[in-house]
Design a protein around this motif. Structure first.
Motif, short mmCIF file in Angstrom:
data_model
loop_
_atom_site.label_atom_id
_atom_site.label_comp_id
_atom_site.label_asym_id
_atom_site.label_seq_id
_atom_site.Cartn_x
_atom_site.Cartn_y
_atom_site.Cartn_z
N LEU A 245 0.82 -1.20 0.00
CA LEU A 245 0.00 0.00 0.00
C LEU A 245 0.86 1.26 0.00
O LEU A 245 0.53 2.25 -0.66
N ALA A 246 1.98 1.24 0.73
CA ALA A 246 2.86 2.41 0.75
C ALA A 246 3.41 2.70 -0.64
O ALA A 246 3.47 3.87 -1.07
N LEU A 247 3.80 1.66 -1.38
CA LEU A 247 4.30 1.87 -2.75
C LEU A 247 3.21 2.47 -3.64
O LEU A 247 3.48 3.34 -4.47
N GLU A 248 1.99 1.99 -3.46
CA GLU A 248 0.87 2.55 -4.24
C GLU A 248 0.68 4.02 -3.93
O GLU A 248 0.47 4.84 -4.85
N ARG A 249 0.78 4.39 -2.67
CA ARG A 249 0.60 5.79 -2.28
C ARG A 249 1.74 6.66 -2.83
O ARG A 249 1.52 7.80 -3.24
N VAL A 250 2.95 6.11 -2.82
CA VAL A 250 4.10 6.84 -3.36
C VAL A 250 3.91 7.10 -4.85
O VAL A 250 4.15 8.21 -5.35
N ARG A 251 3.47 6.08 -5.59
CA ARG A 251 3.25 6.24 -7.03
C ARG A 251 2.17 7.27 -7.30
O ARG A 251 2.31 8.13 -8.17
N GLU A 252 1.08 7.19 -6.54
CA GLU A 252 -0.03 8.13 -6.75
C GLU A 252 0.39 9.57 -6.46
O GLU A 252 -0.12 10.50 -7.08
N ALA A 253 1.31 9.75 -5.51
CA ALA A 253 1.77 11.10 -5.16
C ALA A 253 2.83 11.62 -6.12
O ALA A 253 3.20 12.79 -6.05
N GLY A 254 3.32 10.76 -7.00
CA GLY A 254 4.33 11.18 -7.98
C GLY A 254 5.74 11.25 -7.43
O GLY A 254 6.58 11.96 -7.99
#
Length: 428
Positions: A245-254
């Protein structure tokens, strides 16, 4: 090892009221009441009764008997099972008795706060000296070796991201917030978590171009805020669920070009960094490995660098008494965990690193408030918890865990610190 009998049989023998059934496969020690001999029950009733008569509580038993001068109410629905569990398993039994519904409290935090405030003198001194003879020892399987740590962390943090999202705010931050005032409202929690994170990043001197190592990713909020400052972050976690989930949030934040999240034990970290931040991760390290943990902080930090550490703490004498004892929290919530004292932290830094303690700030009242908000959110969503596949015993277990933790901070038995450690730069 005491034998056990099914709870239905135990209730019949005791003639007590019906209590909550627990799944014997999932919760064997909550589903079965230990058989306690008459001497064990008699001594337990005497010791428990002595303690309860002195505390500012009111304890009401199923037959109408009451103890205590007054205060928060504890209702003991099945006294025989209650005393049998405490007599054979101590405080683990006390928690299991709650899981099984054998006792309850309308104001659970209030009752547990009284008990936490008197934790050091609940047991008479003569019996405390015999603690080593009756207290359960921590199982070797929960030692925080690299493999053991992976298993211990997974048992808590890999339960379900959806479960944690039910009671954490939108930042998914699972550590103490810093509020502007009390009482706090749920709508203020996310801002209070950002305030905490920003204080840590300021302590560590994190800004544009900083090479930051984070030990303990959580769900990535600190890494995101550090990246927003222009830092390059390497974050370590042992939780596969959290990392995903942290990786997903990092990708979404750019910020994928600034944040790397590695499934990696702190002992396996490589490279050097301008700053290191670790938030409420030391509690999962274990006393055996504190020297290694602090040596790692030192080894990974460049000369002139800064470490910001947030840690839950307890009084040193209580830590010494508890460090070899198996607790309810270790059995059901944080396997392998141990809360350090400020004395233990500062001794480990002095003895195993070249770091210096530059600042320390305690703010335990803020953790009590954080836990209140989490607890109220969790207990208010029982149907949603059940829909995720967690049964009623799990719900009582986690309600007790959150209330027990809140009580620790409200009583002053627990505190939380933000530390700044610095490393001298010999080149200057």
């Amino acid at each position: 090892m005491p034998t056990v009998e099914p709870r239905a049989v135990a209730r019949h023998r005791a003639g007590g009221p019906r209590t909550l059934p627990a799944d014997a496969e999932r919760w064997p020690d909550a589903a079965a009441v230990p058989r306690a001999s008459w001497p064990v029950r008699a001594v337990t009733e005497a010791v428990v009764g002595r303690a309860l008569r002195r505390l500012p509580l009111r304890v009401r038993f199923a037959d109408g008997t009451t103890l205590g001068p007054g205060g928060p109410l504890i209702e003991v629905r099945d006294p025989k099972a209650f005393h049998a569990r405490i007599g054979t398993r101590g405080l683990i039994g006390f928690g299991e008795s709650y899981m099984a519904g054998e006792w309850d409290a309308p104001d659970l935090v209030g009752a547990l706060t009284v008990l936490a405030a008197h934790a050091a003198d609940l047991i008479p001194p003569r019996l405390q000296r015999l603690r080593g003879a009756w207290a359960q020892r921590q199982p070797d399987a929960q030692r925080n070796t690299p493999d053991g740590s992976r298993t211990n962390i997974s048992r808590h943090y890999d339960l379900s991201n959806d479960l944690f999202a039910l009671f954490l705010d939108e930042t998914l931050t699972y550590s103490s917030a810093v509020f502007r005032g009390f009482p706090a409202d749920w709508s203020l929690l996310a801002a209070a978590q950002h305030r905490k994170i920003d204080r840590l990043l300021e302590l560590a001197g994190v800004g544009g171009g900083t090479r930051l190592l984070e030990i303990g990713t959580g769900w990535g909020e600190l890494a995101l805020r550090a990246a927003a400052r222009g830092a390059h972050v390497t974050s370590l976690t042992l939780s596969k669920e959290q990392r995903e989930l942290a990786l997903e949030r990092v990708r979404e934040a750019g910020y994928a070009d600034r944040v790397a999240i590695e499934l990696c034990d702190y002992r396996e970290a490589r490279g050097t960094y301008d700053a290191v931040v670790s938030v409420e991760m030391i509690e999962a390290v274990g006393v055996e490995f504190w020297p290694v943990y602090f040596h790692t902080l030192d080894e990974r930090l460049t000369p002139g660098g800064r470490v910001a550490l947030q840690a839950i703490t307890m009084p040193h004498e209580r830590m010494l008494a508890a460090r070899d004892t198996y607790t309810w929290i270790q059995k059901y919530v944080f396997p392998g965990g141990l809360i350090p004292s400020t004395t233990a932290i500062e001794q480990a830094v002095r003895d195993h690193t070249g770091l210096a303690v530059a600042a320390r700030d305690g703010f335990g009242a803020h953790y009590a408030e954080t836990l209140r908000l989490w607890r109220e959110r969790f207990t208010g969503q029982a149907d949603e918890v059940a829909a995720l596949g967690f049964d009623a015993t799990f719900g009582r277990l986690w309600s007790f865990y959150l209330a027990y933790s809140e009580a620790g901070f409200r009583s002053g038995y627990l505190d939380v610190q933000q530390y700044l450690f610095t490393k001298e730069n010999p080149a200057r």
